[in-house]
Every structure is written in C-alpha cells, then in structure tokens.
Design a protein around this motif. Structure first.
Motif, PDB file in Angstrom:
ATOM      1  N   MET A 170      -6.401   3.116  -5.735  1.00 11.76           N
ATOM      2  CA  MET A 170      -6.371   4.489  -6.234  1.00 11.76           C
ATOM      3  C   MET A 170      -5.231   4.684  -7.225  1.00 11.76           C
ATOM      4  O   MET A 170      -4.183   4.061  -7.112  1.00 11.76           O
ATOM      5  N   ASN A 171      -5.455   5.578  -8.165  1.00 11.00           N
ATOM      6  CA  ASN A 171      -4.451   5.895  -9.169  1.00 11.00           C
ATOM      7  C   ASN A 171      -3.392   6.795  -8.527  1.00 11.00           C
ATOM      8  O   ASN A 171      -3.675   7.951  -8.217  1.00 11.00           O
ATOM      9  N   PRO A 172      -2.171   6.320  -8.367  1.00 13.47           N
ATOM     10  CA  PRO A 172      -1.147   7.093  -7.649  1.00 13.47           C
ATOM     11  C   PRO A 172      -0.659   8.322  -8.411  1.00 13.47           C
ATOM     12  O   PRO A 172       0.060   9.146  -7.851  1.00 13.47           O
ATOM     13  N   ARG A 173      -1.054   8.496  -9.666  1.00 14.06           N
ATOM     14  CA  ARG A 173      -0.607   9.655 -10.443  1.00 14.06           C
ATOM     15  C   ARG A 173      -1.537  10.844 -10.311  1.00 14.06           C
ATOM     16  O   ARG A 173      -1.199  11.940 -10.755  1.00 14.06           O
ATOM     17  N   ARG A 174      -2.707  10.679  -9.721  1.00 11.19           N
ATOM     18  CA  ARG A 174      -3.638  11.799  -9.564  1.00 11.19           C
ATOM     19  C   ARG A 174      -3.160  12.718  -8.451  1.00 11.19           C
ATOM     20  O   ARG A 174      -2.685  12.273  -7.417  1.00 11.19           O
ATOM     21  N   SER A 175      -3.328  14.010  -8.643  1.00  7.64           N
ATOM     22  CA  SER A 175      -2.812  14.985  -7.680  1.00  7.64           C
ATOM     23  C   SER A 175      -3.482  14.856  -6.314  1.00  7.64           C
ATOM     24  O   SER A 175      -2.827  15.055  -5.281  1.00  7.64           O
ATOM     25  N   GLU A 176      -4.765  14.524  -6.287  1.00  6.84           N
ATOM     26  CA  GLU A 176      -5.457  14.369  -5.005  1.00  6.84           C
ATOM     27  C   GLU A 176      -4.889  13.183  -4.219  1.00  6.84           C
ATOM     28  O   GLU A 176      -4.816  13.220  -2.992  1.00  6.84           O
ATOM     29  N   ILE A 177      -4.503  12.142  -4.926  1.00 13.28           N
ATOM     30  CA  ILE A 177      -3.952  10.950  -4.283  1.00 13.28           C
ATOM     31  C   ILE A 177      -2.524  11.220  -3.821  1.00 13.28           C
ATOM     32  O   ILE A 177      -2.116  10.775  -2.745  1.00 13.28           O
ATOM     33  N   ILE A 178      -1.774  11.971  -4.593  1.00 16.62           N
ATOM     34  CA  ILE A 178      -0.410  12.327  -4.211  1.00 16.62           C
ATOM     35  C   ILE A 178      -0.437  13.118  -2.900  1.00 16.62           C
ATOM     36  O   ILE A 178       0.406  12.920  -2.028  1.00 16.62           O
ATOM     37  N   ALA A 179      -1.438  13.981  -2.737  1.00 16.34           N
ATOM     38  CA  ALA A 179      -1.554  14.781  -1.513  1.00 16.34           C
ATOM     39  C   ALA A 179      -1.838  13.905  -0.294  1.00 16.34           C
ATOM     40  O   ALA A 179      -1.531  14.289   0.829  1.00 16.34           O
ATOM     41  N   LEU A 180      -2.434  12.733  -0.494  1.00 18.24           N
ATOM     42  CA  LEU A 180      -2.746  11.821   0.603  1.00 18.24           C
ATOM     43  C   LEU A 180      -1.675  10.756   0.800  1.00 18.24           C
ATOM     44  O   LEU A 180      -1.907   9.759   1.464  1.00 18.24           O
ATOM     45  N   ASN A 181      -0.506  10.981   0.243  1.00 22.59           N
ATOM     46  CA  ASN A 181       0.521   9.953   0.216  1.00 22.59           C
ATOM     47  C   ASN A 181       1.104   9.616   1.586  1.00 22.59           C
ATOM     48  O   ASN A 181       1.583   8.522   1.801  1.00 22.59           O
ATOM     49  N   SER A 182       1.035  10.528   2.532  1.00 20.93           N
ATOM     50  CA  SER A 182       1.632  10.247   3.843  1.00 20.93           C
ATOM     51  C   SER A 182       0.699   9.373   4.683  1.00 20.93           C
ATOM     52  O   SER A 182      -0.517   9.375   4.520  1.00 20.93           O
ATOM     53  N   GLU A 183       1.309   8.642   5.593  1.00 22.36           N
ATOM     54  CA  GLU A 183       0.544   7.742   6.457  1.00 22.36           C
ATOM     55  C   GLU A 183      -0.413   8.524   7.353  1.00 22.36           C
ATOM     56  O   GLU A 183      -1.546   8.095   7.573  1.00 22.36           O
ATOM     57  N   ASP A 184       0.003   9.678   7.844  1.00 20.68           N
ATOM     58  CA  ASP A 184      -0.864  10.490   8.709  1.00 20.68           C
ATOM     59  C   ASP A 184      -2.098  10.987   7.961  1.00 20.68           C
ATOM     60  O   ASP A 184      -3.204  10.972   8.501  1.00 20.68           O
ATOM     61  N   ASN A 185      -1.913  11.432   6.726  1.00 14.10           N
ATOM     62  CA  ASN A 185      -3.055  11.903   5.938  1.00 14.10           C
ATOM     63  C   ASN A 185      -4.043  10.778   5.655  1.00 14.10           C
ATOM     64  O   ASN A 185      -5.256  10.986   5.720  1.00 14.10           O
ATOM     65  N   LEU A 186      -3.532   9.599   5.348  1.00 17.09           N
ATOM     66  CA  LEU A 186      -4.424   8.465   5.099  1.00 17.09           C
ATOM     67  C   LEU A 186      -5.135   8.035   6.379  1.00 17.09           C
ATOM     68  O   LEU A 186      -6.316   7.672   6.344  1.00 17.09           O
ATOM     69  N   ASN A 187      -4.465   8.104   7.508  1.00 19.11           N
ATOM     70  CA  ASN A 187      -5.109   7.781   8.778  1.00 19.11           C
ATOM     71  C   ASN A 187      -6.244   8.762   9.078  1.00 19.11           C
ATOM     72  O   ASN A 187      -7.320   8.364   9.524  1.00 19.11           O
ATOM     73  N   GLN A 188      -6.004  10.043   8.840  1.00 24.59           N
ATOM     74  CA  GLN A 188      -7.044  11.048   9.061  1.00 24.59           C
ATOM     75  C   GLN A 188      -8.243  10.800   8.152  1.00 24.59           C
ATOM     76  O   GLN A 188      -9.395  10.906   8.583  1.00 24.59           O
ATOM     77  N   LEU A 189      -7.986  10.486   6.888  1.00 27.92           N
ATOM     78  CA  LEU A 189      -9.068  10.186   5.958  1.00 27.92           C
ATOM     79  C   LEU A 189      -9.836   8.956   6.410  1.00 27.92           C
ATOM     80  O   LEU A 189     -11.071   8.955   6.411  1.00 27.92           O
ATOM     81  N   ALA A 190      -9.129   7.918   6.821  1.00 25.98           N
ATOM     82  CA  ALA A 190      -9.776   6.677   7.271  1.00 25.98           C
ATOM     83  C   ALA A 190     -10.671   6.931   8.468  1.00 25.98           C
ATOM     84  O   ALA A 190     -11.809   6.444   8.524  1.00 25.98           O
ATOM     85  N   LEU A 191     -10.199   7.703   9.430  1.00 21.17           N
ATOM     86  CA  LEU A 191     -10.997   7.984  10.624  1.00 21.17           C
ATOM     87  C   LEU A 191     -12.187   8.877  10.312  1.00 21.17           C
ATOM     88  O   LEU A 191     -13.282   8.688  10.854  1.00 21.17           O
ATOM     89  N   ARG A 192     -11.997   9.837   9.430  1.00 22.79           N
ATOM     90  CA  ARG A 192     -13.113  10.715   9.034  1.00 22.79           C
ATOM     91  C   ARG A 192     -14.198   9.917   8.312  1.00 22.79           C
ATOM     92  O   ARG A 192     -15.389  10.075   8.600  1.00 22.79           O
ATOM     93  N   LEU A 193     -13.804   9.032   7.413  1.00 29.53           N
ATOM     94  CA  LEU A 193     -14.780   8.208   6.702  1.00 29.53           C
ATOM     95  C   LEU A 193     -15.475   7.223   7.636  1.00 29.53           C
ATOM     96  O   LEU A 193     -16.684   6.993   7.516  1.00 29.53           O
ATOM     97  N   LEU A 194     -14.733   6.658   8.579  1.00 34.37           N
ATOM     98  CA  LEU A 194     -15.334   5.750   9.549  1.00 34.37           C
ATOM     99  C   LEU A 194     -16.347   6.486  10.420  1.00 34.37           C
ATOM    100  O   LEU A 194     -17.440   5.982  10.676  1.00 34.37           O
TER     101      LEU A 194
END
Length: 65
Positions: A16-40
C-alpha cells in the motif's frame, strides 16, 4: 491466528502507498488487525454454496448477506 495477522500486516505495508490518507488512518497495529479479521470473516463467509454470488452482492451492497 498470530501468523495470519503478522503476515497480513507485512503484506499490507509492503503493497500500500503509505502517503494516502486512508492508509495513514490504518497505520496502527490494532486498526490493521481489525481490517485483517474483517476481511478474513468476509472471505470465509463467501466460501461454500453460493459464495461467489454472496461475494459479488457484497461488493455492490457494501456488506455481506
């Protein structure tokens, strides 16, 4: 489960492009874990009988039926 979350975070950050605002919002480990579990969960729900149809409907509705 830890292996899945760790691999998801690594792949997500590599691709992912780290400069995009949507990606910046997912920068924390907890947010990425939530996204991973939701997608799974969505992926698992869309497997099996009529899974392809449920997946396509979810793309247009924004939620899994």
């Amino acid at each position: 489960m830890y292996d899945y979350l760790e691999r998801f975070r690594v792949h997500f950050n590599q691709r992912m492009n780290p400069r995009r605002s949507e990606i910046i919002a997912l920068n924390s480990e907890d947010n990425l874990n939530q996204l991973a579990l939701r997608l799974l969960g969505q992926l698992l729900f869309c497997t099996g009988t009529a899974g392809t149809q449920r997946f396509w409907v979810s793309l247009f509705d924004g939620e899994v039926l």
